[in-house]
Design a protein around this motif. Structure first.
Motif, PDB file in Angstrom:
ATOM      1  N   TYR A  34       0.835  -1.201   0.000  1.00 57.57           N
ATOM      2  CA  TYR A  34       0.000   0.000   0.000  1.00 57.57           C
ATOM      3  C   TYR A  34       0.876   1.259   0.000  1.00 57.57           C
ATOM      4  O   TYR A  34       0.673   2.163  -0.812  1.00 57.57           O
ATOM      5  N   ALA A  35       1.838   1.298   0.914  1.00 58.38           N
ATOM      6  CA  ALA A  35       2.719   2.476   1.005  1.00 58.38           C
ATOM      7  C   ALA A  35       3.502   2.672  -0.281  1.00 58.38           C
ATOM      8  O   ALA A  35       3.664   3.804  -0.763  1.00 58.38           O
ATOM      9  N   ALA A  36       3.976   1.577  -0.869  1.00 58.46           N
ATOM     10  CA  ALA A  36       4.758   1.674  -2.108  1.00 58.46           C
ATOM     11  C   ALA A  36       3.913   2.221  -3.256  1.00 58.46           C
ATOM     12  O   ALA A  36       4.416   2.962  -4.104  1.00 58.46           O
ATOM     13  N   THR A  37       2.641   1.863  -3.275  1.00 57.96           N
ATOM     14  CA  THR A  37       1.754   2.404  -4.310  1.00 57.96           C
ATOM     15  C   THR A  37       1.582   3.904  -4.125  1.00 57.96           C
ATOM     16  O   THR A  37       1.548   4.661  -5.096  1.00 57.96           O
ATOM     17  N   LYS A  38       1.507   4.326  -2.882  1.00 59.05           N
ATOM     18  CA  LYS A  38       1.391   5.755  -2.587  1.00 59.05           C
ATOM     19  C   LYS A  38       2.658   6.510  -2.986  1.00 59.05           C
ATOM     20  O   LYS A  38       2.603   7.706  -3.255  1.00 59.05           O
ATOM     21  N   VAL A  39       3.784   5.839  -3.029  1.00 59.16           N
ATOM     22  CA  VAL A  39       5.036   6.440  -3.510  1.00 59.16           C
ATOM     23  C   VAL A  39       5.062   6.420  -5.035  1.00 59.16           C
ATOM     24  O   VAL A  39       5.419   7.411  -5.682  1.00 59.16           O
ATOM     25  N   MET A  40       4.681   5.293  -5.618  1.00 63.99           N
ATOM     26  CA  MET A  40       4.771   5.115  -7.066  1.00 63.99           C
ATOM     27  C   MET A  40       3.860   6.076  -7.840  1.00 63.99           C
ATOM     28  O   MET A  40       4.259   6.602  -8.878  1.00 63.99           O
ATOM     29  N   GLU A  41       2.662   6.292  -7.352  1.00 64.65           N
ATOM     30  CA  GLU A  41       1.693   7.110  -8.092  1.00 64.65           C
ATOM     31  C   GLU A  41       2.206   8.526  -8.378  1.00 64.65           C
ATOM     32  O   GLU A  41       2.156   8.975  -9.525  1.00 64.65           O
ATOM     33  N   PRO A  42       2.701   9.276  -7.389  1.00 65.18           N
ATOM     34  CA  PRO A  42       3.207  10.621  -7.716  1.00 65.18           C
ATOM     35  C   PRO A  42       4.479  10.594  -8.558  1.00 65.18           C
ATOM     36  O   PRO A  42       4.707  11.510  -9.353  1.00 65.18           O
ATOM     37  N   VAL A  43       5.298   9.558  -8.407  1.00 60.67           N
ATOM     38  CA  VAL A  43       6.489   9.441  -9.257  1.00 60.67           C
ATOM     39  C   VAL A  43       6.046   9.302 -10.712  1.00 60.67           C
ATOM     40  O   VAL A  43       6.536   9.999 -11.601  1.00 60.67           O
ATOM     41  N   SER A  44       5.097   8.410 -10.946  1.00 60.76           N
ATOM     42  CA  SER A  44       4.593   8.204 -12.304  1.00 60.76           C
ATOM     43  C   SER A  44       3.955   9.482 -12.859  1.00 60.76           C
ATOM     44  O   SER A  44       4.191   9.853 -14.011  1.00 60.76           O
ATOM     45  N   MET A  45       3.176  10.158 -12.029  1.00 61.57           N
ATOM     46  CA  MET A  45       2.509  11.383 -12.477  1.00 61.57           C
ATOM     47  C   MET A  45       3.521  12.481 -12.798  1.00 61.57           C
ATOM     48  O   MET A  45       3.388  13.178 -13.804  1.00 61.57           O
ATOM     49  N   LEU A  58      -8.686  -3.337  -7.035  1.00 61.34           N
ATOM     50  CA  LEU A  58      -7.831  -4.196  -7.862  1.00 61.34           C
ATOM     51  C   LEU A  58      -6.416  -3.618  -7.924  1.00 61.34           C
ATOM     52  O   LEU A  58      -5.437  -4.351  -7.788  1.00 61.34           O
ATOM     53  N   HIS A  59      -6.317  -2.311  -8.103  1.00 56.17           N
ATOM     54  CA  HIS A  59      -5.015  -1.632  -8.172  1.00 56.17           C
ATOM     55  C   HIS A  59      -4.201  -1.870  -6.896  1.00 56.17           C
ATOM     56  O   HIS A  59      -3.052  -2.312  -6.951  1.00 56.17           O
ATOM     57  N   TYR A  60      -4.808  -1.590  -5.756  1.00 56.44           N
ATOM     58  CA  TYR A  60      -4.101  -1.769  -4.491  1.00 56.44           C
ATOM     59  C   TYR A  60      -3.926  -3.242  -4.153  1.00 56.44           C
ATOM     60  O   TYR A  60      -2.914  -3.634  -3.566  1.00 56.44           O
ATOM     61  N   SER A  98      -0.420  -7.756  -3.206  1.00 53.51           N
ATOM     62  CA  SER A  98      -0.073  -9.153  -3.512  1.00 53.51           C
ATOM     63  C   SER A  98       1.328  -9.282  -4.098  1.00 53.51           C
ATOM     64  O   SER A  98       1.926 -10.359  -4.032  1.00 53.51           O
ATOM     65  N   TRP A  99       1.875  -8.215  -4.668  1.00 53.99           N
ATOM     66  CA  TRP A  99       3.217  -8.269  -5.238  1.00 53.99           C
ATOM     67  C   TRP A  99       4.298  -8.022  -4.179  1.00 53.99           C
ATOM     68  O   TRP A  99       5.434  -8.480  -4.307  1.00 53.99           O
ATOM     69  N   ALA A 100       3.976  -7.309  -3.119  1.00 55.07           N
ATOM     70  CA  ALA A 100       4.964  -6.950  -2.101  1.00 55.07           C
ATOM     71  C   ALA A 100       5.723  -8.158  -1.536  1.00 55.07           C
ATOM     72  O   ALA A 100       6.928  -8.038  -1.266  1.00 55.07           O
ATOM     73  N   PRO A 101       5.118  -9.326  -1.361  1.00 59.91           N
ATOM     74  CA  PRO A 101       5.881 -10.465  -0.843  1.00 59.91           C
ATOM     75  C   PRO A 101       7.022 -10.923  -1.763  1.00 59.91           C
ATOM     76  O   PRO A 101       7.930 -11.623  -1.310  1.00 59.91           O
ATOM     77  N   VAL A 102       6.994 -10.522  -3.026  1.00 58.67           N
ATOM     78  CA  VAL A 102       8.098 -10.878  -3.919  1.00 58.67           C
ATOM     79  C   VAL A 102       9.404 -10.321  -3.358  1.00 58.67           C
ATOM     80  O   VAL A 102      10.442 -10.988  -3.395  1.00 58.67           O
ATOM     81  N   VAL A 151       8.789  -0.616  -1.249  1.00 62.82           N
ATOM     82  CA  VAL A 151       8.493  -1.882  -0.558  1.00 62.82           C
ATOM     83  C   VAL A 151       9.699  -2.276   0.288  1.00 62.82           C
ATOM     84  O   VAL A 151       9.559  -2.694   1.444  1.00 62.82           O
ATOM     85  N   ALA A 152      10.896  -2.130  -0.278  1.00 65.39           N
ATOM     86  CA  ALA A 152      12.118  -2.460   0.455  1.00 65.39           C
ATOM     87  C   ALA A 152      12.243  -1.614   1.723  1.00 65.39           C
ATOM     88  O   ALA A 152      12.543  -2.141   2.803  1.00 65.39           O
ATOM     89  N   ALA A 153      12.016  -0.332   1.601  1.00 68.77           N
ATOM     90  CA  ALA A 153      12.159   0.563   2.750  1.00 68.77           C
ATOM     91  C   ALA A 153      11.180   0.208   3.868  1.00 68.77           C
ATOM     92  O   ALA A 153      11.569   0.119   5.040  1.00 68.77           O
ATOM     93  N   VAL A 154       9.927  -0.009   3.515  1.00 70.00           N
ATOM     94  CA  VAL A 154       8.923  -0.344   4.530  1.00 70.00           C
ATOM     95  C   VAL A 154       9.228  -1.708   5.151  1.00 70.00           C
ATOM     96  O   VAL A 154       9.197  -1.869   6.378  1.00 70.00           O
ATOM     97  N   THR A 155       9.532  -2.678   4.309  1.00 73.84           N
ATOM     98  CA  THR A 155       9.792  -4.031   4.808  1.00 73.84           C
ATOM     99  C   THR A 155      11.027  -4.070   5.689  1.00 73.84           C
ATOM    100  O   THR A 155      11.007  -4.650   6.786  1.00 73.84           O
ATOM    101  N   GLU A 156      12.113  -3.450   5.232  1.00 74.80           N
ATOM    102  CA  GLU A 156      13.352  -3.454   6.021  1.00 74.80           C
ATOM    103  C   GLU A 156      13.164  -2.735   7.354  1.00 74.80           C
ATOM    104  O   GLU A 156      13.688  -3.174   8.384  1.00 74.80           O
ATOM    105  N   THR A 157      12.410  -1.651   7.350  1.00 74.65           N
ATOM    106  CA  THR A 157      12.135  -0.930   8.596  1.00 74.65           C
ATOM    107  C   THR A 157      11.350  -1.811   9.560  1.00 74.65           C
ATOM    108  O   THR A 157      11.697  -1.918  10.740  1.00 74.65           O
ATOM    109  N   ALA A 158      10.301  -2.462   9.052  1.00 72.77           N
ATOM    110  CA  ALA A 158       9.491  -3.345   9.906  1.00 72.77           C
ATOM    111  C   ALA A 158      10.325  -4.515  10.422  1.00 72.77           C
ATOM    112  O   ALA A 158      10.231  -4.875  11.608  1.00 72.77           O
TER     113      ALA A 158
END
Length: 172
Positions: free
Chosen positions: A20-31, A81-83, A88-92, A155-162
């Motif tokens: 979820y957090a990574a999507t919130k990062v990706m969207e403004p980068v893409s825009m 579906l987007h989120y 579902s991809w984050a576990p990769v 995803v890496a940043a959130v996962t590594e922090t957790a």
């Protein structure tokens, strides 16, 4: 590397937040990258795009079940579906980190690149959720790839922090 059941359970809890957090990062980068494109490139891309791929995917998927949503519910299904895909991809990322010698940055970039290539460049056009790849300008594909790299790094940043907080961070 010895991964425990507790590690996998922690990963299962962390992944939705990371996706979820990574999507919130990706969207403004893409825009922002879209805004930096030339007017002609944006025009060509907009003309090629049949609509939001997530919305088209939700409509088609629900349509197979005989469900045809309208208005706000339809938009919510597209957003879900987007989120859902991001979550579902984050576990990769966690899988790469726990089973390979990849560093957090390398695993983040690899998971983001894989998502871009498999989902955006492969499944999405093949399933008819977007126009065929060749319809879009090359910069569209590059923008998507770059945005997914940002997704992977987030995803890496959130996962590594957790993992650090929980004391479950793999070595490397």
């Amino acid at each position: 590397m010895n991964t425990t059941t507790a590690d996998l359970l922690a990963d299962a809890v962390i992944a939705p937040a990371a996706g979820y957090a990574a999507t919130k990062v990706m969207e403004p980068v893409s825009m922002k990258l879209y805004q930096l494109e030339s007017d002609e490139t944006r025009r060509r891309e907009d003309a090629a795009r049949p609509g939001s791929p997530s919305q088209i995917a939700a409509d088609k998927t629900l349509g197979l079940l005989g469900i045809h949503l309208k208005g706000k519910a339809r938009g919510q299904a597209g957003a879900a579906l987007h989120y859902g895909l991001a979550i579902s991809w984050a576990p990769v990322y966690a899988l790469l980190r726990r089973t390979t010698g990849l560093t957090p940055v390398a695993a983040g970039l690899a998971s983001g690149a894989a998502m871009s290539l498999i989902v955006d460049e492969g499944i999405t056009p093949l399933a008819g959720f977007s126009a065929p790849n060749r319809t879009y300008p090359a910069v569209t594909h590059l923008r998507g790839f770059a945005a997914h790299l940002a997704f992977g790094l987030a995803v890496a940043a959130v996962t590594e922090t957790a993992w650090t907080i929980l004391g479950r961070r793999p070595p490397h």
